[in-house]
Scaffold this active site. Structure first.
Site, PDB file in Angstrom:
ATOM      1  N   GLU A  20       0.878  -1.070   0.050  1.00 23.66           N
ATOM      2  CA  GLU A  20      -0.062   0.020  -0.111  1.00 23.66           C
ATOM      3  C   GLU A  20       0.939   1.368   0.073  1.00 23.66           C
ATOM      4  OE1 GLU A  20      -2.850  -0.036  -1.235  1.00 23.66           O
ATOM      5  OE2 GLU A  20      -3.528  -1.767   0.291  1.00 23.66           O
ATOM      6  N   SER A  23     -12.951   2.109  -8.439  1.00 21.60           N
ATOM      7  CA  SER A  23     -14.051   2.339  -9.443  1.00 21.60           C
ATOM      8  C   SER A  23     -13.742   3.301 -10.405  1.00 21.60           C
ATOM      9  CB  SER A  23     -15.447   2.930  -8.624  1.00 21.60           C
ATOM     10  OG  SER A  23     -15.338   3.942  -7.947  1.00 21.60           O
ATOM     11  N   ASP A  76      -3.776   1.003 -10.020  1.00 24.79           N
ATOM     12  CA  ASP A  76      -5.196   0.728 -10.233  1.00 24.79           C
ATOM     13  C   ASP A  76      -5.315   0.491 -11.585  1.00 24.79           C
ATOM     14  OD1 ASP A  76      -5.102   1.475  -7.408  1.00 24.79           O
ATOM     15  OD2 ASP A  76      -5.969   3.598  -7.894  1.00 24.79           O
TER      16      ASP A  76
END
Ligand code: GLA
Length: 451
Positions: A40, A136, A180
């Site tokens: 992360e 998203s 991502d």
């Protein structure tokens, strides 16, 4: 790349398109969200990550237009219609607006599309929970980019496209890395992806078949407000400042100029943790202390950072804890790949726990709700559990033995949503448990054109 026959969900979007526009769609596109198993806030520091593409995706049914207009429609009422001419793509809608993600894709590709570029009319359906740390927004950017390329009959290599879109997404204001977009574009069924950056490289790592990945949404939305952006963007800035201080120290130590952009660039230079601690720590730094240690004026620093101002956190720049998180998290990613390759879920679990602890206390991106969710997941037999994505809300990811998944979901639903959250944040549960608050996912294939 054209893939498979449309899923029933995609066929629904296709039908809705026909119903709304009275013409059949000539392109169907899907782009999955992602969940990060470990690694992360390492990507923008040049260190690897280990995400997988999940079986929740953004879907588009669209037609090519003969002019340069872009018309965006959404099956979900909360997302109103947006339209713009391609020549206006660089002018953003208001901060956080969903149309900006489409604009980001157009801007990222503007040099690749021959002029005059053609626009499209598109109907979107989003099944990736928004503001949950499941990307998203990147799925939306990726889907729009594939559509834009398709209607203009242009092909771009996937790795190159992932890099391009990572830079393009900074248009929406986050100084994120490249995880991502790469995960959404390059996902592989049954596999996590070890992704390295600068340049982008991807290696699939098989997931142990006896385990499933379970995603639990804390239901505390990772906000997209200006102050949330500042909090997120503060981390890349702190890491960059740590790099500058370490370069200065290493230049003195080695007697030759050491320059680096990212923490990973320093990995090959001998530097002990004690040395780093004495350069960066122990306390948070004010701008004056920082400039003093760097022996630089503010204008000089701003020029190096390519910024107009230095956003200064009220509690100072916390360089040492950020540094420690990043270098240890990078080592955990390497160890996690090995653990998965050896099918050692227990070792993987320990690494996930250490990652969560570091995200909480060193990188300070967890919340009380995420911490509680992790505890509950471990109490109910997850091999490992941690927050996933940018943090400040959103989801946890847990590794759960396949035969325990059903009971695990029931127990977390009871202990977290119905007991903890219903008591502490009753407004989040007002309408009962939201759809997809908790689900097991398979690792799926990356984004693609279906029709
Ligand atoms: C966001 C960014 C990614 C990455 C994660 C944290 O999702 O978009 O690039 O930095 O946060 O790991």
């Amino acid at each position: 790349m054209t893939t498979a026959t449309p899923s029933p969900e995609m066929q629904r979007v296709q039908k809705e398109f026909l119903h709304r526009f009275a013409v059949p769609a000539d392109a169907l596109i899907r782009a999955p969200g992602r969940v990060n198993l470990i690694g992360e806030h390492t990507d923008y520091n040049g260190y690897p990550v280990l995400p997988l593409a999940i079986d929740r995706e953004i879907r588009i049914a669209a037609i090519r237009r003969s002019d340069d207009q872009v018309r965006l429609h959404n099956c979900r009422r909360a997302f109103g219609e947006r339209s713009f001419a391609l020549s206006e793509a660089a002018v953003p809608f208001t901060l956080g607006d969903w149309g900006n993600y489409a604009k980001a894709a157009m801007i990222g590709l503007q040099d690749r599309i021959p002029h005059p570029a053609r626009g499209f009319t598109a109907l979107f359906d989003g099944a990736v929970p928004p503001a949950a740390g499941l990307s998203s927004s990147s799925a939306l950017v990726v889907a729009c980019a594939l559509l834009f390329l398709h209607v203009n009959e242009v092909q771009v290599d996937r790795l190159e496209l992932a890099e391009l879109l990572a830079r393009a997404e900074q248009f929406v204001g986050t100084a994120g890395g490249g995880m991502d977009q790469a995960a959404s574009l390059l996902g592989r069924p049954g596999h996590a992806l070890k992704i390295d950056f600068f340049p982008l490289r991807v290696r699939p790592v098989a997931l142990p078949g006896a385990y499933r990945v379970v995603i639990c949404n804390s239901l505390i939305a990772a906000p997209k407000t200006e102050s949330a952006l500042l909090e997120y963007n503060r981390r890349p800035l702190e890491c960059r400042l740590a790099v500058l201080l370490l370069c200065r120290y290493l230049s003195h130590k080695t007697g030759r100029p050491v320059s680096a952009q990212r923490l990973a660039d320093l990995a090959a230079i001998p530097l002990t943790e004690e040395e780093a601690a004495s350069v960066l720590g122990p306390n948070p730094l004010s701008p004056a202390q920082l400039l003093d240690r760097l022996q630089m004026s503010l204008p000089e620093l701003l020029r190096i950072l390519d910024r107009a101002a230095l956003p200064t956190p009220a509690d100072g720049f916390k360089l040492l804890p950020r540094y420690l998180h990043v270098v240890h998290e990078a080592a955990r990613v390497q160890a996690a790949c090995q653990a998965l390759e050896q099918g050692d879920a227990e070792a993987m679990g320990r690494l996930m726990e250490a990652s969560h602890a570091s995200c909480r206390s060193l990188y300070e991106i967890s919340t009380a709700e995420l911490d509680r969710l992790v505890e509950i997941a471990l109490e109910h037999g997850a091999a490992g559990s941690r927050l996933t994505g940018a943090g400040f809300g959103g989801c946890t990811v847990s590794l759960v033995a396949r035969e325990k998944v059903h009971d695990f979901i029931a127990a977390v639903t009871r202990d977290y949503y119905e007991t903890f959250l219903a008591k502490h944040k009753p407004e989040t549960m007002e309408n009962g448990l939201p759809q997809d608050a908790i689900f097991a996912t398979d690792a799926v294939a990356g984004a693609g054109l279906i029709l």
